[in-house]
Motif scaffolding. Sequence first.
Motif, PDB file in Angstrom:
ATOM      1  N   LYS A  35       0.834  -1.218   0.000  1.00  0.00           N
ATOM      2  CA  LYS A  35       0.000   0.000   0.000  1.00  0.00           C
ATOM      3  C   LYS A  35       0.863   1.260   0.000  1.00  0.00           C
ATOM      4  CE  LYS A  35      -0.433   0.216   5.018  1.00  0.00           C
ATOM      5  NZ  LYS A  35      -1.170  -0.304   6.181  1.00  0.00           N
ATOM      6  N   MET A 201       3.231  -7.579  11.996  1.00  0.00           N
ATOM      7  CA  MET A 201       3.577  -6.591  10.982  1.00  0.00           C
ATOM      8  C   MET A 201       5.081  -6.285  11.115  1.00  0.00           C
ATOM      9  SD  MET A 201      -0.040  -4.498  11.086  1.00  0.00           S
ATOM     10  CE  MET A 201       0.579  -2.987  11.703  1.00  0.00           C
ATOM     11  N   SER A 202       5.539  -5.222  10.466  1.00  0.00           N
ATOM     12  CA  SER A 202       6.991  -4.957  10.414  1.00  0.00           C
ATOM     13  C   SER A 202       7.670  -5.027  11.772  1.00  0.00           C
ATOM     14  CB  SER A 202       7.243  -3.567   9.811  1.00  0.00           C
ATOM     15  OG  SER A 202       6.931  -3.588   8.445  1.00  0.00           O
ATOM     16  N   ARG A 217       2.126  -9.894   7.796  1.00  0.00           N
ATOM     17  CA  ARG A 217       1.850  -8.805   6.859  1.00  0.00           C
ATOM     18  C   ARG A 217       2.873  -7.695   7.064  1.00  0.00           C
ATOM     19  NH1 ARG A 217      -2.799  -9.431   9.994  1.00  0.00           N
ATOM     20  NH2 ARG A 217      -2.335  -7.345  10.776  1.00  0.00           N
ATOM     21  N   GLY A 219       4.969  -4.437   5.655  1.00  0.00           N
ATOM     22  CA  GLY A 219       5.023  -3.351   4.674  1.00  0.00           C
ATOM     23  C   GLY A 219       6.296  -2.538   4.755  1.00  0.00           C
ATOM     24  N   SER A 220       6.348  -1.651   5.738  1.00  0.00           N
ATOM     25  CA  SER A 220       7.443  -0.673   5.782  1.00  0.00           C
ATOM     26  C   SER A 220       8.815  -1.325   5.946  1.00  0.00           C
ATOM     27  CB  SER A 220       7.194   0.360   6.883  1.00  0.00           C
ATOM     28  OG  SER A 220       6.831  -0.274   8.086  1.00  0.00           O
ATOM     29  N   ARG A 226       6.291   4.794   4.741  1.00  0.00           N
ATOM     30  CA  ARG A 226       5.203   5.223   3.863  1.00  0.00           C
ATOM     31  C   ARG A 226       5.006   6.720   3.923  1.00  0.00           C
ATOM     32  NH1 ARG A 226       3.188   0.288   5.428  1.00  0.00           N
ATOM     33  NH2 ARG A 226       2.412   1.160   7.364  1.00  0.00           N
TER      34      ARG A 226
HETATM   35  C1  PLP Z   1      -0.255  -1.344   6.559  1.00  0.00           C
HETATM   36  C2  PLP Z   1      -0.682  -2.639   7.103  1.00  0.00           C
HETATM   37  C3  PLP Z   1       0.267  -3.610   7.452  1.00  0.00           C
HETATM   38  C4  PLP Z   1       1.766  -3.411   7.332  1.00  0.00           C
HETATM   39  O1  PLP Z   1       2.225  -2.515   8.268  1.00  0.00           O
HETATM   40  P1  PLP Z   1       3.807  -2.278   8.464  1.00  0.00           P
HETATM   41  O2  PLP Z   1       3.927  -1.800   9.855  1.00  0.00           O
HETATM   42  O3  PLP Z   1       4.206  -1.284   7.441  1.00  0.00           O
HETATM   43  O4  PLP Z   1       4.473  -3.581   8.252  1.00  0.00           O
HETATM   44  C5  PLP Z   1      -0.203  -4.818   7.948  1.00  0.00           C
HETATM   45  N1  PLP Z   1      -1.520  -5.064   8.080  1.00  0.00           N
HETATM   46  C6  PLP Z   1      -2.459  -4.159   7.754  1.00  0.00           C
HETATM   47  C7  PLP Z   1      -3.884  -4.507   7.932  1.00  0.00           C
HETATM   48  C8  PLP Z   1      -2.066  -2.922   7.251  1.00  0.00           C
HETATM   49  O5  PLP Z   1      -3.017  -2.022   6.940  1.00  0.00           O
END
Ligand code: PLP
Length: 230
Positions: A35, A201-202, A217, A219-220, A226
Amino acid sequence: MYIEDQLGEIRAAIRAAEARAGRPAGSVALLAVSKTFPVSDIMHAYDDGQRLFGENRLQEAIEKMPQMPQDCEWHLIGPLQRNKVRKALERGFALIEAVDSVKLAEAISRIAGELGVVARVLLEVNVDGEESKHGFTPEGLQAAWDALVALPHMEIAGLMCIPAPTETPEGARPAFACLRGLAEALRARGPLPLPELSMGMSHDYAVAVEEGATIVRVGSAIFGKRNYTS
Ligand SMILES: *Cc1c(COP(=O)(O)O)cnc(C)c1O
C-alpha cells in the motif's frame, strides 16, 4: 537494492523464528504489504521472488493488480464496505483478510453465490477490546460462529488481527496468543480446520511467528517508510 536486501533479512528472520518455535521451515507466508508504494517498487520485490502482496484499499489494489504479472497473489487486508463487495470479488483476491461483521460476511456469501465463486476469507478479531476498532470481539465471534459457518459461498480460512501498537515487539505477544487460542477453541468446536492465522507486521512479525502466525503482513520493513501525503 534496498527492497531485495530487506526481503532477504525478513525471510531469514522468519526462518529463525520458525526454528525457535520448533515449526517447520516454510510454515509462514510473507505477505508484502505494498500500500502507498508504486508498481515499480512492487516489481523489485517480484524480481526477488516475492509473489504474495497485500493492499488495504480496494481502489488502489484494483489499479495495481493488472499492472503486475499474472502469477502474483493478492490479499485485501483493509476494511471492506458492503457496497464494494462485488467489485472486490470480481477482482479475484486470493484472500479477503478483514471480514469484521456478520453483515459483511452475509453480503460476501450472497454476492459470491451470484458470481459462482466461493470467497476465501479471514475473520478479523479485535483482540484487545478497544471500542474504536474493527473486528469481532472473541465473545462476539463465538456467538456468531454458527451463522458464519453456515454461509454457503464463503470459506473461512482462519483469523486475523491488528493489535493496538505496542512499544516493543514483545508487547504484542499476548494479543497474538489470544488470537491463536481463539482459533484453537473454534477448531475444537468445529467444523472448520481454520489453517490460517494472519498476525504480525513490520515491528513484531518475529513474535507473531513464534505465536503461530501462518501469514505475516509486512510493509514498511520491506518497502521503507510510507508517505501518506503523496
Ligand atoms: C499497513 C498494514 C500492514 C503493514 O504494516 P507495516 O507496519 O508497514 O508492516 C499490515 N496489516 C495491515 C492490515 C495494514 O493495513
